[in-house]
Design an enzyme around this catalytic site. Structure first.
Site, PDB file in Angstrom:
ATOM      1  CG  HIS A   1      -2.045   0.930   1.209  1.00  0.00           C
ATOM      2  ND1 HIS A   1      -2.182   1.954   2.113  1.00  0.00           N
ATOM      3  CD2 HIS A   1      -3.120   1.021   0.385  1.00  0.00           C
ATOM      4  CE1 HIS A   1      -3.281   2.628   1.869  1.00  0.00           C
ATOM      5  NE2 HIS A   1      -3.874   2.092   0.824  1.00  0.00           N
TER       6      HIS A   1
ATOM      7  CE  LYS B   1      -1.442   4.750  -1.541  1.00  0.00           C
ATOM      8  NZ  LYS B   1      -2.001   4.396  -0.223  1.00  0.00           N
TER       9      LYS B   1
ATOM     10  CG  ASP C   1      17.493  12.361 -11.530  1.00  0.00           C
ATOM     11  OD1 ASP C   1      17.497  11.289 -12.171  1.00  0.00           O
ATOM     12  OD2 ASP C   1      17.273  13.466 -12.044  1.00  0.00           O
TER      13      ASP C   1
ATOM     14  CG  HIS D   1      -7.775   8.549   0.239  1.00  0.00           C
ATOM     15  ND1 HIS D   1      -6.486   8.384  -0.241  1.00  0.00           N
ATOM     16  CD2 HIS D   1      -8.299   7.300   0.342  1.00  0.00           C
ATOM     17  CE1 HIS D   1      -6.247   7.101  -0.426  1.00  0.00           C
ATOM     18  NE2 HIS D   1      -7.323   6.415  -0.080  1.00  0.00           N
TER      19      HIS D   1
ATOM     20  CE  LYS E   1      -4.036   6.904   2.681  1.00  0.00           C
ATOM     21  NZ  LYS E   1      -5.419   6.539   2.754  1.00  0.00           N
TER      22      LYS E   1
ATOM     23  CG  ASP F   1       0.334  17.177  22.869  1.00  0.00           C
ATOM     24  OD1 ASP F   1      -0.907  17.215  23.000  1.00  0.00           O
ATOM     25  OD2 ASP F   1       1.069  16.479  23.595  1.00  0.00           O
TER      26      ASP F   1
END
Length: 392
Positions: free
Chosen positions: A138, A140, A145, A310, A312, A317
């Protein structure tokens, strides 16, 4: 009766396959601690701004492009993506594209051939086929370079650009990293590429060039279906005043729920943001048992209605901000391969909190009254979702 017996035997074999495969997988998983780095980090929250920058950086690549996505669609955005990779291959740039087998299932060979070197991650095999079908990469990750990296929630497809009328505006969090942290993204891509292909691409300066320090302290944390629960619990235990969680799916483990309730008992304010609409069956209902308990204890839970949420993100704090690929659900905690970035820069954390405040402005507050008005059909769906929650 005969078909019932066959169905029971098949179900037993699937459960056995999953349980045994999970045991074997967990036994081989390594804990990756991550090194504190210093890089310059930018936050993107819309597909338009991200992919404008992303495609511009791909066009400037001189030596190599390494990309790992969970989903790459065969649509207008995907075709533009593959055309750009084909252009870079023709210019002599090394291109390696790794996509998850389930997430990008059905991607045409005609597109795959444009990307130079292509491979599927986590292709299910025997033994434990059913377990491996659920064990997905999952992450990404993009590395250009060896100097510029990307990590976050966006995949490649028109819905991520807000062009799917079913979802409308797509809200997500994605990072661009320039500096020391790119080495860790490259190292993880190298590990995933080698696992998928049996081939490596070396450790020399072409792939791991000297990198300057940036302005923000951070730590990149890969997990392979194990140890993420412990990491999230440690984050929650550090909270003294506030915990903010943004996620498309809120399906915590029992241990994490216990930690959240403990935090609220010691006076920590918990705020959760989830989407109003769901993109998968039962994921919304699977969150309801936890929401009831948390609302009763004083949590603020918001449902984002301006499109699909979507992101995450976890903020503790003013000290720690976590943005990456892991959802706040059982699949990310115990099955998927994920990568998160802990950021310790206070100015960046304030920027994230201001961004979250804007998300809350286009959200509605969930109340206990909502659950009191639920029909028996919603209760039934919730029961089914609770039973299915380990795979959601």
């Amino acid at each position: 009766m005969r078909w019932l017996v066959i169905a029971i035997i098949l179900l037993f074999l699937l459960v056995l396959d999953y349980k045994w495969g999970d045991k074997v997988s967990k036994a081989s998983a390594r804990k990756k601690v991550g090194i504190e780095r210093e890089s310059d980090i930018s936050l993107f929250t819309t597909g338009e701004t991200l992919f404008d920058d992303y495609f511009a950086q791909l066009e400037q690549a001189k030596h190599h492009i390494h990309i790992l996505f969970y989903i790459v669609r065969d649509d207008e955005i995907g075709q533009r993506f593959f055309s750009l990779l084909e252009q870079k291959v023709n210019e002599g740039v090394e291109v390696r594209l790794l996509v998850d087998w389930v997430g990008s299932f059905g991607l045409p060979a005609s597109l795959r051939q444009k990307s130079g070197q292509f491979a599927f991650a986590n292709r299910p095999t025997l033994p434990f086929f059913f377990y491996k079908l659920n064990e997905r990469n999952h992450r990404k990750i993009t590395v250009i370079d060896g100097k510029i990296g990307y990590l976050g929630g966006f995949n490649v497809g028109k819905e991520y650009m807000g062009q799917d009328p079913k979802f409308g505006h797509w809200r997500d969090y994605h990072l661009k990293i320039v500096g020391e942290g790119v080495h860790d993204l490259q190292r993880q891509f190298q590990e995933d590429w080698t696992k998928a292909t049996g081939q490596s691409f070396g450790d020399d300066e072409r792939y791991f060039p000297p990198l300057r320090k940036g302005m923000m302290k951070h730590r990149l944390l890969p997990t392979d279906g194990k140890y993420l629960e412990d990491e999230f619990i440690q984050l929650i235990k550090q909270a003294k005043q506030e915990i903010i969680i943004g996620t498309p799916y809120f399906i915590p483990s029992k241990k994490i729920m216990h930690s959240l309730l403990e935090a609220m008992e010691r006076g920590v304010q918990l705020t959760i943001i989830v989407p109003m609409q769901a993109d998968h069956p039962f994921v919304k209902e699977a969150a309801y048992p936890s929401f009831r308990r948390l609302l009763h204890t004083g949590a603020h839970i918001y449902q984002f209605y301006h499109g699909f949420y979507h992101a995450k993100v976890i903020v503790i704090d003013d000290d720690i901000c976590d943005i990456g690929t892991a959802n706040f659900d059982r699949r990310s905690l115990f099955i998927n391969y994920e990568m998160n970035c802990y950021i310790y820069d206070k100015s960046f954390i304030q920027h994230v909190k201001q961004t979250i405040a804007k998300d809350i402005d286009t959200s509605t507050l969930l109340t206990a009254e909502y659950f009191r008005k639920q029909s028996w059909l919603h209760r039934l769906k919730e029961g089914v979702a609770t039973w299915m929650s380990p795979l959601l």
